[in-house]
Design a protein around this motif. Structure first.
Motif, mmCIF file in Angstrom:
data_model
loop_
_atom_site.group_PDB
_atom_site.id
_atom_site.type_symbol
_atom_site.label_atom_id
_atom_site.label_comp_id
_atom_site.label_asym_id
_atom_site.label_seq_id
_atom_site.Cartn_x
_atom_site.Cartn_y
_atom_site.Cartn_z
ATOM 1 N N ASP A 1 -7.441 3.858 -12.142
ATOM 2 C CA ASP A 1 -6.296 3.858 -11.213
ATOM 3 C C ASP A 1 -5.533 2.530 -11.259
ATOM 4 O O ASP A 1 -4.305 2.496 -11.192
ATOM 5 C CB ASP A 1 -6.777 4.150 -9.786
ATOM 6 C CG ASP A 1 -7.158 5.619 -9.632
ATOM 7 O OD1 ASP A 1 -6.479 6.478 -10.235
ATOM 8 O OD2 ASP A 1 -8.149 5.905 -8.929
ATOM 9 N N TYR A 2 -6.302 1.453 -11.355
ATOM 10 C CA TYR A 2 -5.661 0.131 -11.447
ATOM 11 C C TYR A 2 -4.739 0.067 -12.682
ATOM 12 O O TYR A 2 -3.589 -0.376 -12.601
ATOM 13 C CB TYR A 2 -6.742 -0.958 -11.519
ATOM 14 C CG TYR A 2 -6.202 -2.336 -11.828
ATOM 15 C CD1 TYR A 2 -5.706 -3.163 -10.826
ATOM 16 C CD2 TYR A 2 -6.161 -2.806 -13.149
ATOM 17 C CE1 TYR A 2 -5.186 -4.424 -11.116
ATOM 18 C CE2 TYR A 2 -5.640 -4.064 -13.447
ATOM 19 C CZ TYR A 2 -5.153 -4.862 -12.429
ATOM 20 O OH TYR A 2 -4.631 -6.098 -12.725
ATOM 21 N N LEU A 3 -5.256 0.521 -13.806
ATOM 22 C CA LEU A 3 -4.472 0.448 -15.053
ATOM 23 C C LEU A 3 -3.262 1.375 -14.999
ATOM 24 O O LEU A 3 -2.165 1.026 -15.435
ATOM 25 C CB LEU A 3 -5.356 0.816 -16.253
ATOM 26 C CG LEU A 3 -6.466 -0.199 -16.559
ATOM 27 C CD1 LEU A 3 -7.472 0.383 -17.546
ATOM 28 C CD2 LEU A 3 -5.866 -1.506 -17.109
ATOM 29 N N ARG A 4 -3.465 2.564 -14.433
ATOM 30 C CA ARG A 4 -2.382 3.539 -14.306
ATOM 31 C C ARG A 4 -1.271 2.954 -13.429
ATOM 32 O O ARG A 4 -0.087 3.029 -13.752
ATOM 33 C CB ARG A 4 -2.986 4.788 -13.650
ATOM 34 C CG ARG A 4 -2.100 5.974 -13.517
ATOM 35 C CD ARG A 4 -2.974 7.202 -13.295
ATOM 36 N NE ARG A 4 -3.647 7.192 -11.987
ATOM 37 C CZ ARG A 4 -3.346 8.013 -10.979
ATOM 38 N NH1 ARG A 4 -2.382 8.892 -11.118
ATOM 39 N NH2 ARG A 4 -4.002 7.942 -9.841
ATOM 40 N N THR B 1 -6.706 5.944 -3.046
ATOM 41 C CA THR B 1 -6.631 5.233 -4.329
ATOM 42 C C THR B 1 -5.925 3.895 -4.150
ATOM 43 O O THR B 1 -6.369 2.860 -4.669
ATOM 44 C CB THR B 1 -5.852 6.080 -5.365
ATOM 45 O OG1 THR B 1 -6.531 7.324 -5.518
ATOM 46 C CG2 THR B 1 -5.787 5.376 -6.707
ATOM 47 N N ALA B 2 -4.828 3.923 -3.392
ATOM 48 C CA ALA B 2 -4.069 2.684 -3.172
ATOM 49 C C ALA B 2 -4.964 1.627 -2.545
ATOM 50 O O ALA B 2 -4.955 0.464 -2.954
ATOM 51 C CB ALA B 2 -2.858 2.967 -2.281
ATOM 52 N N ALA B 3 -5.763 2.026 -1.572
ATOM 53 C CA ALA B 3 -6.646 1.061 -0.901
ATOM 54 C C ALA B 3 -7.666 0.485 -1.889
ATOM 55 O O ALA B 3 -7.982 -0.711 -1.847
ATOM 56 C CB ALA B 3 -7.356 1.732 0.271
ATOM 57 N N LEU C 1 0.840 -1.208 0.000
ATOM 58 C CA LEU C 1 0.000 0.000 0.000
ATOM 59 C C LEU C 1 0.871 1.253 0.000
ATOM 60 O O LEU C 1 0.594 2.225 -0.712
ATOM 61 C CB LEU C 1 -0.908 0.011 1.238
ATOM 62 C CG LEU C 1 -2.196 -0.795 1.129
ATOM 63 C CD1 LEU C 1 -2.816 -0.996 2.510
ATOM 64 C CD2 LEU C 1 -3.196 -0.098 0.195
ATOM 65 N N HIS C 2 1.925 1.203 0.786
ATOM 66 C CA HIS C 2 2.830 2.343 0.851
ATOM 67 C C HIS C 2 3.493 2.588 -0.504
ATOM 68 O O HIS C 2 3.573 3.724 -0.983
ATOM 69 C CB HIS C 2 3.900 2.120 1.923
ATOM 70 C CG HIS C 2 4.901 3.221 1.967
ATOM 71 N ND1 HIS C 2 4.753 4.342 2.762
ATOM 72 C CD2 HIS C 2 6.047 3.411 1.264
ATOM 73 C CE1 HIS C 2 5.769 5.158 2.538
ATOM 74 N NE2 HIS C 2 6.576 4.621 1.643
ATOM 75 N N TYR C 3 3.940 1.515 -1.110
ATOM 76 C CA TYR C 3 4.607 1.593 -2.417
ATOM 77 C C TYR C 3 3.667 2.200 -3.459
ATOM 78 O O TYR C 3 4.024 3.106 -4.220
ATOM 79 C CB TYR C 3 5.040 0.181 -2.802
ATOM 80 C CG TYR C 3 5.606 -0.021 -4.179
ATOM 81 C CD1 TYR C 3 6.340 0.974 -4.833
ATOM 82 C CD2 TYR C 3 5.449 -1.250 -4.836
ATOM 83 C CE1 TYR C 3 6.873 0.753 -6.099
ATOM 84 C CE2 TYR C 3 5.984 -1.469 -6.095
ATOM 85 C CZ TYR C 3 6.680 -0.469 -6.722
ATOM 86 O OH TYR C 3 7.210 -0.693 -7.977
ATOM 87 N N LEU C 4 2.428 1.683 -3.441
ATOM 88 C CA LEU C 4 1.437 2.141 -4.408
ATOM 89 C C LEU C 4 1.151 3.639 -4.225
ATOM 90 O O LEU C 4 1.195 4.427 -5.181
ATOM 91 C CB LEU C 4 0.171 1.314 -4.163
ATOM 92 C CG LEU C 4 -0.672 0.838 -5.323
ATOM 93 C CD1 LEU C 4 -1.595 -0.280 -4.878
ATOM 94 C CD2 LEU C 4 -1.449 1.966 -5.942
ATOM 95 N N SER C 5 0.908 4.008 -2.985
ATOM 96 C CA SER C 5 0.583 5.411 -2.708
ATOM 97 C C SER C 5 1.761 6.327 -3.050
ATOM 98 O O SER C 5 1.593 7.384 -3.661
ATOM 99 C CB SER C 5 0.185 5.563 -1.232
ATOM 100 O OG SER C 5 0.040 6.935 -0.923
ATOM 101 N N ALA C 6 2.953 5.908 -2.660
ATOM 102 C CA ALA C 6 4.131 6.744 -2.917
ATOM 103 C C ALA C 6 4.342 6.936 -4.418
ATOM 104 O O ALA C 6 4.698 8.034 -4.881
ATOM 105 C CB ALA C 6 5.366 6.106 -2.286
#
Ligand SMILES: [Zn+2]
Length: 696
Positions: free
Chosen positions: A324-327, A239-241, A219-224
């Motif tokens: 967001d998933y695709l991005r 968005t990450a969640a 989650l951290h990786y995704l958000s960052a």
């Protein structure tokens, strides 16, 4: 199984130099130069180093420690490695060779190279040009990001997924051309479950502390990463969640790794019309066209349950989440080639996953990428420098010796009926043999490469490789093509082709050494060859016939007898733990590899005995008999240091058991080992007869 659904087994899981987008073609890499001085110069007989042992430990109690205790005590895990041992030492030696080659080619590569060497040189030079990489930022991805931002319907989602697949980026599931399991001469369109950012579906669903921590890191990786793309922190977190929630739904619909070991569970060849009714929101003819695949009338939908779930999600999940998933998946798969903030976030996650502490130097990461995307260019140059026709001939001789030994075993195997035996022998003698390097190198004339920025070269090379794979759909399988690159320190068996592959990268010390005694070469390379051959007869491989077709050629009684014996192996490995007393090997996941180690050693030992019988018996060396040296060679190949995180991840995702158990497991089943070291009933390295697994 690889992701396109084709069964394929390797000797060892490749190390992962780059996070998450790792593929079986990635080269491993290592910290500083660890190439040892020539062993003879150190006064050590080639192949084995007696100082690696811990002779205070009895070989019949813990042979792994007896063989490697000295090395374990004297070796610190390099910070750039999560796992380190003889494989990585060899990779590092290969890296030094490859480094010289690409440096030389990069120095003279023109701006618009036309030759293969020129293209490889420019590719590597552009990767090493870190200031151009930093300046390029996400520029080359902006057009695709803009198009993803415009996704306004579930049809748009599907079209975007197809376009990403066509350019070599994967999202939602895997797609490719692969041999038809039941008509192995033809390539068919094949699609299989995928679309996850964490390395296993279980990590989304388990509630233990390892999985929970990993989800947090993800989650951290995704958000960052989203923040690097310009999202505000709070929005990026939410968005990450939502992306992880979508991936969790995919994970829930996915088969486990153990379920995926059953080839029949992954084979559902459907007409495109039937596939359309399975997934009403994906029109497969259009999807394949949008991905750039040729017209075809059938597709293997590997795991129907997963694709039904995908279809429901296409409607149920809000479009904003899909965008967001695709991005995320677009950027995630390019992160390693973008500017350093992206690379660093990607590494931070890799570190949480494996415990690795430092990134490898840029040149090693660039070498890996070159090997991954221009493998036959780098392989060709590597082979010219390192691998002689004589080495190839010697390796082929050894393969023939191993085949003769397995032929012998099959003729005398007491539990198999003659009907099954005849089929098994037919399969053995139909093995294709790929040794050293391919006879025909891949043609890169249609790949355009320039001196940078690097990401442009990567995107073109990915599209080139993908196009090459997809255009095979509907055409005969190219049996001579290699699925591993020549410098790879690994080996493989491919059940659809019924062939074994031994790249030049592994045909050298400590596996194979022309100056070493037979014991060392048969305990090393011989056992590797036997391992790959046995894959043709492990719990997966035995389900394919001599022509590579998924077809049951066993009598029901023989199949039952095989399963009973294999069950003993699975139970044996289930009982092995790592890190603590509760984290254990999954014996059903590692079953094929464990059977291959057991059978490989058995056959290599028999071949070694045949070789010994041909001449005068060799003298003992360092107080060790030839038989003892054979087993020591095997054990020393598996010397290894790993982080706890690496081991925890390994037992979840890797079909290979941890190194220690690849020594202890098979040897404690082999009477040949007990004889060589005079072990007695009741010793830890001697399993009781009732539990002793013997298959091949
Ligand atoms: Zn294997």
């Amino acid at each position: 199984m690889n992701d396109a659904g084709a069964a394929r087994v390797a000797y060892k899981t490749p190390h992962r130099g780059f996070p998450l987008t790792a593929t079986p073609r990635l080269l491993a890499a290592l910290v500083a130069c660890l190439a040892p001085a020539p062993l003879v110069a150190q006064g050590i007989h080639p192949g084995l180093n007696p100082a690696n042992r811990d002779t205070t430990c009895a070989p019949c109690q813990d042979f792994y420690r007896y063989a490697n205790g000295g090395w374990l005590a004297g070796t610190t895990l390099p910070p750039e490695y999560a796992s380190y041992g003889s494989f990585t030492e060899l990779v590092e030696r290969n890296n030094e060779t490859l480094h010289r080659i690409v440096d030389r080619l990069a120095a003279v590569a023109p701006a618009t190279p036309q030759t293969t060497d020129g293209k490889l040189g420019a590719f590597y030079a552009s990767c090493m040009d870190s200031s151009a990489v930093e300046q390029a930022g996400t520029g080359p991805l902006q057009e695709e990001l803009r198009r993803i931002g415009g996704v306004a319907s579930s049809g748009d989602v599907v079209r975007t997924v197809a376009r990403l697949h066509g350019s070599g980026r994967e999202a939602l599931f895997n797609l490719g051309g692969a041999p038809d399991f039941k008509n192995s001469v033809m390539t068919i369109a094949s699609t299989s479950q995928g679309g996850l950012g964490l390395p296993d579906r279980d990590y989304y669903l388990r509630s233990d502390s390892t999985a929970t921590a990993l989800r947090g890191a993800y989650l951290h990786y995704l958000s960052a990463t989203l923040q690097l793309l310009g999202d505000r922190p709070a929005a990026a977190d939410s968005t990450a969640a939502r992306v992880v929630a979508l991936e969790t739904a995919l994970a829930r619909a996915s088969l486990t790794r153990v379920e995926r070991r059953d080839p029949n569970a992954n084979y559902h060849k459907l007409s495109l019309a039937a596939a359309d009714s399975l997934t009403p929101h994906v029109a497969w003819a259009a999807f394949l066209r949008d991905a750039g695949a040729p017209k075809t009338d059938a597709i293997n939908v590997g795991q129907p349950r997963f694709f039904r779930a995908v279809d429901s999600l296409l409607v149920a999940v809000p479009l904003a989440d899909w965008r967001d998933y695709l991005r995320w998946h677009l950027v995630r798969q390019s992160a390693q080639w973008l500017s350093s903030p992206f690379v660093n976030e990607s590494f931070r996650f890799q570190s949480a996953l494996t415990g690795v502490k430092e990134q490898q130097p840029r040149w090693k990461r660039c070498l890996q990428t070159a090997n991954f995307l221009m493998g036959d260019a780098i392989g060709q140059a590597y082979v010219q420098e390192t691998f002689t026709p004589d080495a190839r001939r010697r390796a082929l001789d050894m393969v023939e010796n191993l085949i003769a030994a397995l032929d012998d075993r099959l003729h005398t195997l007491e539990w198999m009926s003659d009907a099954t035996r005849a089929q098994a022998l037919g399969k053995l003698h139909a093995f294709g043999k790929k040794i050293g390097y391919p006879d025909k190198w891949r043609d890169y004339s249609k790949l355009s490469v320039d001196r940078g920025p690097f990401i442009g070269n990567v995107l073109r090379a990915q599209a080139f490789a993908t196009h090459r794979n997809l255009e095979r759909i509907g055409k005969p399988v190219e049996r001579d093509e290699w699925r591993m690159t020549a410098p790879t320190v690994n080996a493989s068996y491919n059940p659809s082709l019924n062939d074994i592959t031994f790249p030049a990268g592994i045909l050298q010390p400590p596996f194979f050494d022309a100056t070493a005694d037979d014991a060392v070469n048969y305990g090393g390379m011989g056992a590797v060859i036997g391992h790959e051959m046995t894959h043709g007869f492990d719990d997966q491989g035995r389900q394919f016939d001599a022509a590579g077709n998924l077809r049951d050629w066993w009598t029901p009684e023989d199949a039952e007898r095989f399963k009973t014996r294999a069950g003993l192996v699975a139970k044996q490995f289930d009982s092995y733990t790592v890190v603590d007393s509760v984290t254990h090997v999954n014996g059903r996941l590692t079953l094929g590899e464990d059977i291959a180690d057991l059978g490989g050693l058995k056959v290599a030992y028999a071949a070694f005995q045949r070789a010994l019988a041909r001449g005068a018996r060799p003298h003992d060396i360092d107080g060790l008999s030839p038989e003892q040296r054979f087993f020591l060679a095997w054990a020393q190949i598996w010397r290894s240091k790993s982080t706890d995180q690496y081991l925890r991840n390994q037992v979840t995702v890797d079909p290979h058991a941890p190194a220690r158990w690849r020594v202890m497991g098979p040897l404690s089943n082999l009477p040949e080992f007990a004889r060589a070291f005079h072990c007695q009933e009741g010793n830890a390295m001697v399993r009781p007869d009732s539990l002793r697994a013997q298959i091949w």
